[in-house]
Enzyme design. Sequence first.
Site, short mmCIF file in Angstrom:
data_model
loop_
_atom_site.label_atom_id
_atom_site.label_comp_id
_atom_site.label_asym_id
_atom_site.label_seq_id
_atom_site.Cartn_x
_atom_site.Cartn_y
_atom_site.Cartn_z
N LEU A 150 -31.19 -0.24 23.79
CA LEU A 150 -30.78 0.55 24.96
C LEU A 150 -31.71 0.22 26.13
O LEU A 150 -32.43 1.06 26.64
CB LEU A 150 -30.82 2.05 24.64
CG LEU A 150 -30.08 2.93 25.65
CD1 LEU A 150 -28.58 2.85 25.46
CD2 LEU A 150 -30.55 4.39 25.58
N GLY A 151 -31.66 -1.06 26.53
CA GLY A 151 -32.39 -1.48 27.73
C GLY A 151 -31.45 -1.36 28.92
O GLY A 151 -30.52 -0.54 28.92
N ILE A 153 -29.08 -3.36 30.00
CA ILE A 153 -27.67 -3.66 29.71
C ILE A 153 -27.09 -2.58 28.79
O ILE A 153 -25.99 -2.08 29.01
CB ILE A 153 -27.54 -5.07 29.09
CG1 ILE A 153 -27.97 -6.11 30.12
CG2 ILE A 153 -26.11 -5.32 28.61
CD1 ILE A 153 -28.16 -7.52 29.58
N ARG A 173 -36.68 0.26 19.76
CA ARG A 173 -38.03 0.37 19.19
C ARG A 173 -38.59 1.76 19.46
O ARG A 173 -39.28 2.35 18.65
CB ARG A 173 -38.95 -0.68 19.81
CG ARG A 173 -38.95 -1.97 19.04
CD ARG A 173 -39.78 -2.98 19.74
NE ARG A 173 -39.37 -3.08 21.15
CZ ARG A 173 -40.01 -3.80 22.06
NH1 ARG A 173 -41.06 -4.47 21.73
NH2 ARG A 173 -39.58 -3.86 23.29
N ARG A 233 -27.94 -12.37 21.46
CA ARG A 233 -28.14 -13.77 21.13
C ARG A 233 -27.63 -13.97 19.72
O ARG A 233 -27.75 -13.06 18.87
CB ARG A 233 -29.63 -14.15 21.18
CG ARG A 233 -30.21 -14.28 22.57
CD ARG A 233 -29.68 -15.51 23.31
NE ARG A 233 -30.30 -15.69 24.60
CZ ARG A 233 -29.77 -15.30 25.77
NH1 ARG A 233 -28.59 -14.70 25.81
NH2 ARG A 233 -30.40 -15.54 26.90
N GLU A 262 -25.17 -22.61 19.25
CA GLU A 262 -24.16 -22.37 20.28
C GLU A 262 -23.87 -23.67 21.00
O GLU A 262 -24.79 -24.24 21.60
CB GLU A 262 -24.70 -21.33 21.26
CG GLU A 262 -23.65 -20.76 22.18
CD GLU A 262 -24.19 -19.56 22.93
OE1 GLU A 262 -24.31 -18.49 22.35
OE2 GLU A 262 -24.52 -19.75 24.11
N HIS A 281 -20.11 -17.46 25.58
CA HIS A 281 -21.30 -16.96 26.29
C HIS A 281 -20.95 -16.63 27.75
O HIS A 281 -21.48 -17.23 28.69
CB HIS A 281 -22.43 -18.00 26.22
CG HIS A 281 -23.80 -17.40 26.44
ND1 HIS A 281 -24.91 -17.79 25.76
CD2 HIS A 281 -24.24 -16.44 27.31
CE1 HIS A 281 -25.97 -17.11 26.18
NE2 HIS A 281 -25.58 -16.28 27.12
N GLY A 283 -21.29 -13.51 29.08
CA GLY A 283 -21.88 -12.22 29.44
C GLY A 283 -22.03 -11.99 30.93
O GLY A 283 -21.59 -10.98 31.46
C1 DGY Z 1 -28.99 -14.28 30.11
O1 DGY Z 1 -29.14 -13.83 31.25
O2 DGY Z 1 -29.91 -14.31 29.29
C2 DGY Z 1 -27.66 -14.85 29.77
O3 DGY Z 1 -27.55 -15.13 28.44
C3 DGY Z 1 -27.36 -16.08 30.58
O4 DGY Z 1 -28.37 -16.99 30.44
#
Ligand code: DGY
Length: 315
Positions: A150-151, A153, A173, A233, A262, A281, A283
């Site tokens: 829960l950072g 993002i 954590r 990741r 990946e 990928h 995101g």
């Molecule tokens: C991040 O910001 O870490 C994304 O995976 C793109 O690199």
Amino acid sequence: MSTMRTPVMADGLPASLVEMLGPEIEILDWDDSPHSPALSRAVALITYGHPRVDGPLMDRTPHLKIVSNHGVGVDHIDCAAARSRGIIVGNTPGCLDAATADITMALLLAAARNVVVGDKFARSDAFQHYDPSFMIGYEVSGSTLGIIGLGRIGKQVAKRARAFDMKILYHNRRRDEAAERELGVIYADLDGLLAESDFVTLNCPLTSETTNLIGSRELGLMKSTAILVNVARGAVVDHAALLGALQSRQIAGAALDVTAPEPLPRNHPLLKLDNLVIAPHLGSAANRTRRRMEEMTVINLKAGLSGSELPWRVV
Ligand code: DGY
């Protein structure tokens, strides 16, 4: 009159980023081979598509001052090695939180409601008539979401999940009581979160603690109707264990924006499964977000080259 341009080694930069760097930067193509002329000249590195930067590479880059990473995750850079050599590392935090949370929800919804298999079917000759008993998925609205990490993002994911009337568990954590008050999220230990959630999203950084965080034991704790979404990741999930859990329907499905390696080898058995949704990928791949990531990468680089403090510094 000729001006000295600063040599910066970078991997596959898009034209927009090259333009932002300006004529004073000489871009050297990424070459980490043993006697690379680029390494012997580079004063800085721009890591665009996650090339590995480790201590031995730093040692072969005698003039290296700064590594400016395009993206927030720096697991491909050995930050301890950089610190011990006095090399500065910058990244692009914050600007991609919303876009990454959006793709988390997009993948979650796609997996829950058969969007990808439905798309394939709707285009095929097999679709002859509407059948209400077909491709019945799982409600997202009103179900329980477990957010691991829960950072910044993860909190944006929680905000979106609230709009879906989800009960939201989180595991970190450390407990975050401010977030609990603000977002109505409930702290759970990892096992409790896995057992109770209908959807589990991985939004944590890759560290030694999160590598293979989700393996056979953890997948075995999840509900048979649950869906795992990885936007963190690839290495946070043990892929062999995930393959087994999806093949045996121990869990209902998974959605992956990231994998290890990946991309996966093209013949990887995960790619054959209907209960897996996969994206390459994506995101932070949204236009305004990408533009800001490029700006931050360049601002960090130029600050480091001019000897100023980086606005977004990791090490
Ligand atoms: C991040 O910001 O870490 C994304 O995976 C793109 O690199």
